[in-house]
Design a protein around this motif. Sequence first.
Motif, short mmCIF file in Angstrom:
data_model
loop_
_atom_site.label_atom_id
_atom_site.label_comp_id
_atom_site.label_asym_id
_atom_site.label_seq_id
_atom_site.Cartn_x
_atom_site.Cartn_y
_atom_site.Cartn_z
N UNK A 188 24.98 17.58 52.81
CA UNK A 188 25.54 18.77 53.46
C UNK A 188 26.60 19.36 52.54
N UNK A 189 26.54 20.69 52.36
CA UNK A 189 27.44 21.40 51.46
C UNK A 189 28.12 22.52 52.22
N UNK A 190 29.43 22.62 52.09
CA UNK A 190 30.18 23.70 52.73
C UNK A 190 29.82 25.03 52.06
N UNK A 191 29.34 25.98 52.85
CA UNK A 191 28.89 27.25 52.28
C UNK A 191 30.03 28.06 51.67
N UNK A 192 31.21 27.93 52.22
CA UNK A 192 32.35 28.72 51.74
C UNK A 192 32.90 28.20 50.43
N UNK A 193 33.06 26.90 50.33
CA UNK A 193 33.69 26.31 49.15
C UNK A 193 32.70 25.74 48.14
N UNK A 194 31.47 25.47 48.58
CA UNK A 194 30.51 24.83 47.71
C UNK A 194 30.73 23.33 47.56
N UNK A 195 31.67 22.79 48.33
CA UNK A 195 31.99 21.37 48.24
C UNK A 195 30.97 20.54 49.01
N UNK A 196 30.53 19.45 48.40
CA UNK A 196 29.64 18.53 49.09
C UNK A 196 30.44 17.76 50.14
N UNK A 197 29.98 17.82 51.38
CA UNK A 197 30.69 17.20 52.49
C UNK A 197 30.22 15.77 52.74
N UNK A 198 28.89 15.58 52.70
CA UNK A 198 28.32 14.27 53.00
C UNK A 198 27.01 14.11 52.23
N UNK A 199 26.66 12.86 51.96
CA UNK A 199 25.38 12.55 51.32
C UNK A 199 24.90 11.20 51.82
#
Length: 258
Positions: free
Chosen positions: A69-80
């Motif tokens: 899962x990737x945050x659409x706003x920041x592009x940061x990967x949230x979980x894998x």
Amino acid sequence: MAVLACEPGDPGTEGARDALVAQQPPERLRVQVLETLRHDRNAFTQGFEIARGTLYEGTGRVGQSYVRAIDLTTGKELRRIMLPSPMFGEGITVTDTDLWQLTWQDGVAFRRDPRTLEERERVRYSGEGWGLCHQPEAERLVMSDGTDVLTFRDPRTFAEIGRVRIRSGGMPVDDLNELECVDDVVYANVWQTDTILRIDPDAGVVTGEIDASGLLKPHERAHADVLNGIAAIPGTDAFFITGKLWPKTFRVRFVPAG
């Protein structure tokens, strides 16, 4: 309730109309690039979807398959979450309550928590798993297996509830791969090509053929695999598209060719 789809022209359907529609050539379209973004060039992309402000990506390859899962706003990967080896991950989709993830030849679909990505259940199915998307109004999942058949499944149990063969100009179309559902339309990557098909899944007919060639530069193409990944951007007429081992994701519209 979901309706079991039939081949165009089957008795009990609007056979004559569907058979006529099936003979019509699909509309020719192309991609119009609106923005170019970075993509993890190590990601062997198999599923791509946006839901509730999150970009979900599922990948393949034995020992390297995961869903993230990737945050659409920041592009940061949230979980894998990694798949158990030697499973080979394939398409994904998100419903109101679950994230479903296919495997290629393992015959297992994972039902996951879309927030944590943790496994809730494993469901067996026969045949190969390629692409997957969700049609909420029709109350069904749509699944591809690399043939010219799309299978409809219950979004809660994953049980098969119907299937349809896909035709373009009256001819079968196989190698249907990663899928994206938008209202009553299904978009499908065609494996080993730069073509995306727009499909009416109820009639079993290709209504549009989208040319997505030329997105990568020659030196980028040399290290990349095939186009594979379509994610509709909610509230817009745009999509994110990418590919296996691609260094870029493109925000695009599908517009008439020429």
